[in-house]
Scaffold this motif. Structure first.
Motif, PDB file in Angstrom:
ATOM      1  N   ASN A 199       0.544  -1.120   0.313  1.00 49.23           N
ATOM      2  CA  ASN A 199       0.249   0.142   0.027  1.00 49.23           C
ATOM      3  C   ASN A 199       1.121   1.111  -0.402  1.00 49.23           C
ATOM      4  OD1 ASN A 199      -2.319   1.503  -0.401  1.00 49.23           O
ATOM      5  ND2 ASN A 199      -2.793   0.971   2.564  1.00 49.23           N
ATOM      6  N   GLY A 208       5.808   3.612  -3.794  1.00 48.25           N
ATOM      7  CA  GLY A 208       6.509   4.802  -4.130  1.00 48.25           C
ATOM      8  C   GLY A 208       7.983   4.816  -3.940  1.00 48.25           C
ATOM      9  N   THR A 209       8.666   5.488  -3.524  1.00 49.81           N
ATOM     10  CA  THR A 209      10.313   4.985  -3.279  1.00 49.81           C
ATOM     11  C   THR A 209      10.242   3.466  -2.443  1.00 49.81           C
ATOM     12  OG1 THR A 209      10.681   7.624  -3.090  1.00 49.81           O
ATOM     13  CG2 THR A 209      12.648   6.267  -2.157  1.00 49.81           C
ATOM     14  N   ILE A 210       9.917   3.368  -1.113  1.00 50.28           N
ATOM     15  CA  ILE A 210      10.136   2.207  -1.038  1.00 50.28           C
ATOM     16  C   ILE A 210       9.754   1.137  -1.174  1.00 50.28           C
ATOM     17  CG2 ILE A 210      10.225   1.102   1.782  1.00 50.28           C
ATOM     18  CD1 ILE A 210      12.001   3.575   1.868  1.00 50.28           C
ATOM     19  N   LYS A 249      -1.862   2.677  -6.014  1.00 49.09           N
ATOM     20  CA  LYS A 249      -1.496   4.191  -6.703  1.00 49.09           C
ATOM     21  C   LYS A 249      -3.285   5.036  -5.783  1.00 49.09           C
ATOM     22  CE  LYS A 249       1.432   5.890  -8.071  1.00 49.09           C
ATOM     23  NZ  LYS A 249       2.394   5.939  -7.735  1.00 49.09           N
ATOM     24  N   THR A 250      -2.389   6.445  -5.650  1.00 52.83           N
ATOM     25  CA  THR A 250      -3.894   6.702  -4.998  1.00 52.83           C
ATOM     26  C   THR A 250      -4.037   7.774  -6.183  1.00 52.83           C
ATOM     27  OG1 THR A 250      -1.975   9.137  -5.159  1.00 52.83           O
ATOM     28  CG2 THR A 250      -2.132   8.314  -3.142  1.00 52.83           C
ATOM     29  N   THR A 281      -5.924   3.484  -4.093  1.00 54.74           N
ATOM     30  CA  THR A 281      -5.589   3.800  -2.413  1.00 54.74           C
ATOM     31  C   THR A 281      -6.961   3.581  -1.792  1.00 54.74           C
ATOM     32  OG1 THR A 281      -3.482   5.072  -2.962  1.00 54.74           O
ATOM     33  CG2 THR A 281      -4.177   4.872  -1.049  1.00 54.74           C
ATOM     34  N   CYS A 336       3.890   1.416   2.156  1.00 55.06           N
ATOM     35  CA  CYS A 336       4.993   2.262   2.173  1.00 55.06           C
ATOM     36  C   CYS A 336       4.319   4.274   1.870  1.00 55.06           C
ATOM     37  CB  CYS A 336       5.966   1.813   0.846  1.00 55.06           C
ATOM     38  SG  CYS A 336       6.657   0.263   1.808  1.00 55.06           S
ATOM     39  N   SER A 337       3.169   4.411   2.562  1.00 59.01           N
ATOM     40  CA  SER A 337       2.669   4.945   2.453  1.00 59.01           C
ATOM     41  C   SER A 337       3.660   6.782   3.228  1.00 59.01           C
ATOM     42  CB  SER A 337       1.294   5.363   3.307  1.00 59.01           C
ATOM     43  OG  SER A 337       0.999   4.965   4.383  1.00 59.01           O
ATOM     44  N   PRO A 338       2.927   8.145   3.033  1.00 60.58           N
ATOM     45  CA  PRO A 338       4.086   8.449   3.584  1.00 60.58           C
ATOM     46  C   PRO A 338       3.639   8.891   4.445  1.00 60.58           C
ATOM     47  CG  PRO A 338       2.324   9.726   1.894  1.00 60.58           C
ATOM     48  CD  PRO A 338       2.105   7.750   1.981  1.00 60.58           C
ATOM     49  N   GLN A 352       6.168   1.370   7.954  1.00 62.94           N
ATOM     50  CA  GLN A 352       8.127   2.370   7.759  1.00 62.94           C
ATOM     51  C   GLN A 352       8.301   2.560   8.804  1.00 62.94           C
ATOM     52  OE1 GLN A 352       9.493   0.555   5.030  1.00 62.94           O
ATOM     53  NE2 GLN A 352       7.258  -1.071   5.000  1.00 62.94           N
ATOM     54  N   GLY A 363       8.917   5.890   9.068  1.00 65.30           N
ATOM     55  CA  GLY A 363       8.108   7.601   9.880  1.00 65.30           C
ATOM     56  C   GLY A 363       6.623   7.257  10.325  1.00 65.30           C
ATOM     57  N   ARG A 384      20.430  13.910   4.923  1.00 63.40           N
ATOM     58  CA  ARG A 384      20.613  14.036   3.080  1.00 63.40           C
ATOM     59  C   ARG A 384      19.224  14.702   3.464  1.00 63.40           C
ATOM     60  NH1 ARG A 384      16.113  12.343   4.222  1.00 63.40           N
ATOM     61  NH2 ARG A 384      15.174  10.593   2.713  1.00 63.40           N
ATOM     62  N   ASP A 443      15.322  12.574  -0.851  1.00 58.76           N
ATOM     63  CA  ASP A 443      15.525  11.579  -1.523  1.00 58.76           C
ATOM     64  C   ASP A 443      16.210  11.810  -3.330  1.00 58.76           C
ATOM     65  OD1 ASP A 443      15.360   9.779  -0.098  1.00 58.76           O
ATOM     66  OD2 ASP A 443      13.521   9.633  -0.599  1.00 58.76           O
ATOM     67  N   GLN A 475      19.521   5.727   2.579  1.00 59.00           N
ATOM     68  CA  GLN A 475      18.331   5.738   2.950  1.00 59.00           C
ATOM     69  C   GLN A 475      17.006   5.203   2.228  1.00 59.00           C
ATOM     70  OE1 GLN A 475      20.504   8.311   1.767  1.00 59.00           O
ATOM     71  NE2 GLN A 475      18.684   8.863   0.286  1.00 59.00           N
TER      72      GLN A 475
HETATM   73  N1  LIG Z   1      12.660   7.144   0.806  1.00 63.82           N
HETATM   74  C1  LIG Z   1      13.146   6.899   2.095  1.00 63.82           C
HETATM   75  O1  LIG Z   1      14.539   7.303   2.193  1.00 63.82           O
HETATM   76  C2  LIG Z   1      12.683   6.481   3.797  1.00 63.82           C
HETATM   77  C3  LIG Z   1      13.375   5.670   4.015  1.00 63.82           C
HETATM   78  C4  LIG Z   1      13.390   4.257   5.041  1.00 63.82           C
HETATM   79  C5  LIG Z   1      11.601   5.110   5.277  1.00 63.82           C
HETATM   80  N2  LIG Z   1      10.986   5.711   4.131  1.00 63.82           N
HETATM   81  C6  LIG Z   1       9.868   5.478   5.028  1.00 63.82           C
HETATM   82  O2  LIG Z   1       8.471   4.597   4.299  1.00 63.82           O
HETATM   83  C7  LIG Z   1       7.553   5.167   3.787  1.00 63.82           C
HETATM   84  C8  LIG Z   1       6.919   5.576   2.376  1.00 63.82           C
HETATM   85  O3  LIG Z   1       7.948   6.670   2.024  1.00 63.82           O
HETATM   86  P1  LIG Z   1       8.346   6.690   0.651  1.00 63.82           P
HETATM   87  O4  LIG Z   1      10.282   7.692   0.961  1.00 63.82           O
HETATM   88  O5  LIG Z   1       8.018   6.271   0.142  1.00 63.82           O
HETATM   89  O6  LIG Z   1       6.965   7.599  -0.064  1.00 63.82           O
HETATM   90  P2  LIG Z   1       6.893   8.071  -1.039  1.00 63.82           P
HETATM   91  O7  LIG Z   1       8.121   8.282  -1.896  1.00 63.82           O
HETATM   92  O8  LIG Z   1       6.116   9.881  -1.590  1.00 63.82           O
HETATM   93  O9  LIG Z   1       6.119   7.259  -1.463  1.00 63.82           O
HETATM   94  C9  LIG Z   1       4.683   7.540  -0.908  1.00 63.82           C
HETATM   95  C10 LIG Z   1       3.800   6.801  -1.589  1.00 63.82           C
HETATM   96  O10 LIG Z   1       2.271   7.014  -0.883  1.00 63.82           O
HETATM   97  C11 LIG Z   1       1.226   6.633  -1.166  1.00 63.82           C
HETATM   98  N3  LIG Z   1       0.393   7.124  -0.727  1.00 63.82           N
HETATM   99  C12 LIG Z   1       0.185   8.542  -0.568  1.00 63.82           C
HETATM  100  N4  LIG Z   1      -1.029   9.040   1.093  1.00 63.82           N
HETATM  101  C13 LIG Z   1      -1.650   7.595   0.327  1.00 63.82           C
HETATM  102  C14 LIG Z   1      -2.182   6.831   1.746  1.00 63.82           C
HETATM  103  N5  LIG Z   1      -3.779   7.605   2.336  1.00 63.82           N
HETATM  104  N6  LIG Z   1      -2.371   5.341   1.350  1.00 63.82           N
HETATM  105  C15 LIG Z   1      -1.707   4.421   1.372  1.00 63.82           C
HETATM  106  N7  LIG Z   1      -0.552   5.446   0.339  1.00 63.82           N
HETATM  107  C16 LIG Z   1      -0.318   6.142  -0.226  1.00 63.82           C
HETATM  108  C17 LIG Z   1       1.899   7.408  -2.286  1.00 63.82           C
HETATM  109  O11 LIG Z   1       0.983   7.190  -3.786  1.00 63.82           O
HETATM  110  P3  LIG Z   1       0.919   7.403  -5.392  1.00 63.82           P
HETATM  111  O12 LIG Z   1       2.516   7.995  -5.606  1.00 63.82           O
HETATM  112  O13 LIG Z   1       0.723   6.938  -5.801  1.00 63.82           O
HETATM  113  O14 LIG Z   1       0.585   9.248  -5.117  1.00 63.82           O
HETATM  114  C18 LIG Z   1       3.219   7.406  -2.928  1.00 63.82           C
HETATM  115  O15 LIG Z   1       3.519   6.504  -4.264  1.00 63.82           O
HETATM  116  C19 LIG Z   1       7.634   6.464   4.910  1.00 63.82           C
HETATM  117  O16 LIG Z   1       7.643   6.376   6.506  1.00 63.82           O
HETATM  118  C20 LIG Z   1       8.820   6.636   5.357  1.00 63.82           C
HETATM  119  O17 LIG Z   1       9.390   7.780   6.426  1.00 63.82           O
HETATM  120  C21 LIG Z   1      11.595   6.113   4.385  1.00 63.82           C
END
Ligand SMILES: NC(=O)c1ccc[n+]([C@@H]2O[C@H](COP(=O)([O-])OP(=O)(O)OC[C@H]3O[C@@H](n4cnc5c(N)ncnc54)[C@H](OP(=O)(O)O)[C@@H]3O)[C@@H](O)[C@H]2O)c1
Length: 349
Positions: free
Chosen positions: A12, A15-17, A38-39, A58, A92-94, A115, A117, A175, A178, A310
């Motif tokens: 769910n 995105g990045t993760i 995907k949203t 989503t 893996c939502s924000p 995750q 966050g 950093r 990303d 990261q």
């Molecule tokens: N990036 C890092 O460096 C990193 C490292 C370790 C942990 N984390 C943690 O991993 C988690 C995800 O981070 P990320 O960097 O992958 O974020 P991201 O790239 O912004 O991806 C998040 C995804 O979640 C989707 N989304 C938005 N609202 C949502 C909802 N209500 N329910 C489900 N999905 C939803 C978005 O979808 P759409 O694209 O379809 O709009 C987006 O693709 C966070 O908790 C973050 O703190 C991140």
């Protein structure tokens, strides 16, 4: 669990993760991706199509689901439809939207992984492979701690296991954003985290409460990696030398030790170039990178630097966490070996 004993995994938030966890799960023989969300029909849907991962919306909103077909994507339904065919969901939502999602997972009766966050208080349970895999066995849900906390755990847990006591002070040089993120900064400043201690160090205690640790953090204008500057106080009679600490980390899973002066890999830029050179997907580095010539044990005080990719160090931990929650592998080292062997087929480990 599915009839053929293959664990059915939903992602769910693709995105990045999410996209990285999906590929790592897809590479395993004991689990499969049953769908990603995907949203809206935008960036990321084409990647899911290429990978043959079923796309779900989503939300359960009929209008939002229909928008996918209008944009030419085959959408299999909303989140509820995806949860109905899954054993476990990796959220893996924000960060900070987790509490609302957790209610949906519990109502659907699927296990869940959040995750870093999200806060430990929301999930009541946290995870890293080396620290507390066994304690997570058969639990309903957990949180894979953040990239920084996962990195700290990789090098501190083996040290704690040897010493039986550990006091740590560390500074996270973080950093700013990303590489694919155009919304965050700073781009020309050093930004101290004015919340002391920062959450990263104390977060280690959610997986290994015995390690006494505090941290401070600063964000700097780079997108490549985090860098940790760590000072650990070992107990009297620890019996270690600089060389034996280095050897311990060489033998620890998912830690790479290299000499900066000898290899020329002396900054995070070269570490990332190294990952690209050896053919890692997305240029990722799942391992924590320790500079051999940055390690020094002086009496009871150990100094070292480590670099954290990261976007990727938490990816294999998510795979191990799935096995822990599903109760299919009780030994963390066996799970780590299985995860990494499967990932190595696409990642040149
Ligand atoms: N990036 C890092 O460096 C990193 C490292 C370790 C942990 N984390 C943690 O991993 C988690 C995800 O981070 P990320 O960097 O992958 O974020 P991201 O790239 O912004 O991806 C998040 C995804 O979640 C989707 N989304 C938005 N609202 C949502 C909802 N209500 N329910 C489900 N999905 C939803 C978005 O979808 P759409 O694209 O379809 O709009 C987006 O693709 C966070 O908790 C973050 O703190 C991140």
């Amino acid at each position: 669990m599915g009839n053929n004993m293959t664990i059915k995994v939903a992602i769910n938030g693709y995105g990045t993760i999410g996209k990285r966890v999906a590929d790592a799960v897809d590479a395993q023989t004991d689990m499969e991706i049953v769908g990603v969300t995907k949203t809206r029909p935008a960036f990321g849907c084409d990647l899911a199509v290429r990978k043959n991962f079923p796309i779900y919306c989503t939300y359960d909103d009929a209008g939002k689901i229909a928008a996918f077909a209008e944009a030419g994507y085959d959408c299999h339904g909303g989140l509820s439809d995806l949860l109905a065919v899954a054993d476990i969901v990796v959220d893996c939502s924000p960060g900070k939207v987790g509490a609302a999602n957790k209610e949906k997972y519990e109502a659907a009766g699927v296990k869940w992984i959040f995750q870093g966050g999200e806060k430990h208080a929301m999930t009541g349970n946290s995870y890293t492979s080396s620290a507390n895999h066994f304690e997570n066995l058969n639990c309903n849900g957990t949180r894979v701690v953040s990239c920084n906390t996962t990195g700290l755990s990789r090098t501190l847990v083996p040290l704690y296991s040897h010493c039986g006591q550990l006091k740590v002070e560390c500074t996270m040089i973080r950093r700013a954003a990303d590489p694919g993120d155009s919304n965050k900064g700073p781009i020309n400043a050093i930004k101290p985290v004015l919340h002391v201690p920062s959450h990263h160090g104390p977060d280690v205690m959610t997986v290994k409460p015995e390690i006494e640790i505090n941290s401070m953090a600063v964000a700097v204008p780079t997108t490549l990696m985090h860098c940790h500057s760590i000072v650990a106080t070992l107990p009297e009679g620890h019996g270690l030398t600089t060389e034996s600490v280095i050897e311990m980390w060489r033998e620890s899973p998912r830690v790479i030790v290299m000499n900066g002066a000898q290899t020329g890999i002396s900054t995070t830029a070269e570490v990332m170039e190294f990952a690209r050179d050896i053919g890692r997907k997305w240029g990722d580095l799942h391992e924590i990178f320790v500079w051999e010539d940055g390690v020094k044990l002086d009496g009871n005080t150990l100094y070292y630097f480590q670099a954290i990719h990261q976007e990727s160090d938490v990816i294999p931990e998510n795979v191990d966490a799935i096995r822990a929650l599903m109760g299919t592998e009780s030994d963390w080292k066996t799970s780590v070996a299985k995860t990494d062997a499967a990932i190595s087929l696409y990642n040149n480990l």
